[in-house]
Design a protein around this motif. Sequence first.
Motif, PDB file in Angstrom:
ATOM      1  N   SER A 207      49.065  57.869  20.559  1.00 48.13           N
ATOM      2  CA  SER A 207      47.786  58.555  20.371  1.00 48.13           C
ATOM      3  C   SER A 207      47.725  59.184  18.992  1.00 48.13           C
ATOM      4  N   GLY A 208      48.866  59.740  18.536  1.00 48.87           N
ATOM      5  CA  GLY A 208      48.908  60.333  17.211  1.00 48.87           C
ATOM      6  C   GLY A 208      48.182  61.651  17.080  1.00 48.87           C
ATOM      7  N   VAL A 209      47.701  62.213  18.202  1.00 46.07           N
ATOM      8  CA  VAL A 209      46.955  63.466  18.134  1.00 46.07           C
ATOM      9  C   VAL A 209      47.854  64.601  17.650  1.00 46.07           C
ATOM     10  N   VAL A 210      49.063  64.648  18.182  1.00 43.63           N
ATOM     11  CA  VAL A 210      50.025  65.653  17.756  1.00 43.63           C
ATOM     12  C   VAL A 210      51.080  64.982  16.889  1.00 43.63           C
ATOM     13  N   ASP A 212      54.314  63.877  14.984  1.00 45.21           N
ATOM     14  CA  ASP A 212      55.744  63.869  15.285  1.00 45.21           C
ATOM     15  C   ASP A 212      56.058  63.934  16.776  1.00 45.21           C
ATOM     16  N   ARG A 213      55.023  63.938  17.614  1.00 44.13           N
ATOM     17  CA  ARG A 213      55.289  63.975  19.049  1.00 44.13           C
ATOM     18  C   ARG A 213      54.570  62.862  19.801  1.00 44.13           C
ATOM     19  N   GLN A 214      53.522  62.327  19.213  1.00 42.50           N
ATOM     20  CA  GLN A 214      52.750  61.299  19.892  1.00 42.50           C
ATOM     21  C   GLN A 214      52.629  60.039  19.043  1.00 42.50           C
ATOM     22  N   ASP A 215      53.716  59.754  18.329  1.00 42.72           N
ATOM     23  CA  ASP A 215      53.745  58.543  17.528  1.00 42.72           C
ATOM     24  C   ASP A 215      54.364  57.379  18.287  1.00 42.72           C
ATOM     25  N   ALA A 216      54.706  57.612  19.544  1.00 41.49           N
ATOM     26  CA  ALA A 216      55.300  56.582  20.390  1.00 41.49           C
ATOM     27  C   ALA A 216      55.095  56.975  21.849  1.00 41.49           C
ATOM     28  N   PRO A 217      55.234  56.027  22.799  1.00 42.08           N
ATOM     29  CA  PRO A 217      55.076  56.371  24.214  1.00 42.08           C
ATOM     30  C   PRO A 217      56.219  57.238  24.716  1.00 42.08           C
ATOM     31  N   HIS A 218      55.897  58.157  25.622  1.00 44.11           N
ATOM     32  CA  HIS A 218      56.909  59.022  26.223  1.00 44.11           C
ATOM     33  C   HIS A 218      56.645  59.104  27.719  1.00 44.11           C
ATOM     34  N   ALA A 219      57.453  58.395  28.489  1.00 42.79           N
ATOM     35  CA  ALA A 219      57.284  58.390  29.949  1.00 42.79           C
ATOM     36  C   ALA A 219      57.831  59.683  30.541  1.00 42.79           C
ATOM     37  N   HIS A 220      56.971  60.407  31.275  1.00 41.65           N
ATOM     38  CA  HIS A 220      57.362  61.690  31.860  1.00 41.65           C
ATOM     39  C   HIS A 220      57.688  61.574  33.345  1.00 41.65           C
ATOM     40  N   TRP A 221      57.028  60.685  34.064  1.00 41.60           N
ATOM     41  CA  TRP A 221      57.022  60.739  35.525  1.00 41.60           C
ATOM     42  C   TRP A 221      56.868  59.343  36.118  1.00 41.60           C
TER      43      TRP A 221
END
Length: 223
Positions: A207-210, A212-221
Amino acid sequence: MLHQIVWLRLTAVAAGLACVLVGISLSVASDPAEHSAGVTRAVTSPLAISTAVAAGALISASRENGSDEEISVWIGTGRNPQSRGIYRARLNPTTGVLSVPELAAEADGPVFLAMHPNRDRLYAVCHVAGRAAVAAFAIEGNGRDATLRFVNSVEIGDGPASHVSIDATGRTLLTAQYGGGSVGVFSLAPNGDLLRQTQLIRHDGRSGVVADRQDAPHAHWTG
């Protein structure tokens, strides 16, 4: 015998030898198909009076003949240096008193826990021999005598997981890898033991909204 799984989200603090429950929200899943459970808040480290550790907690309840019994609370403590693995506390459903947690099984960084629909296997995403893995533990005994015994583990293959869940049939286990951005799929034996990893699903996109944190997918659940 009626078996229940209760979801627990809590924040607890320790004072001396007592654990005082500060905030708790419970919902009961009496249907065996509703079996996954965990915690995203923090509970008190039994080894430090005022140190909060990120933890996953799972409550398994057994009520026989309608009478209240103490409930086993299984607590995953993450990779806190003061923790030695999975802990167990006892919750009195009548008084609401939670006992001081005691070590139930040694494990390296058990971040999140899930229980098999049959209530006799507990799973933890952790590290085994220095590698990110999912581990199965047998729940032996009931009530005050309940203990954990390590059964086996399977390596995840894409870094540590942040979540684990079991499907309603008890045949498939899923893990979510935050750093790797993937979901692992594992097959389970009829008795709940881990068999093998059958799939590693790698996600794409950003998404790139944030920064350094949303530059790639991050599976949480998973679930």
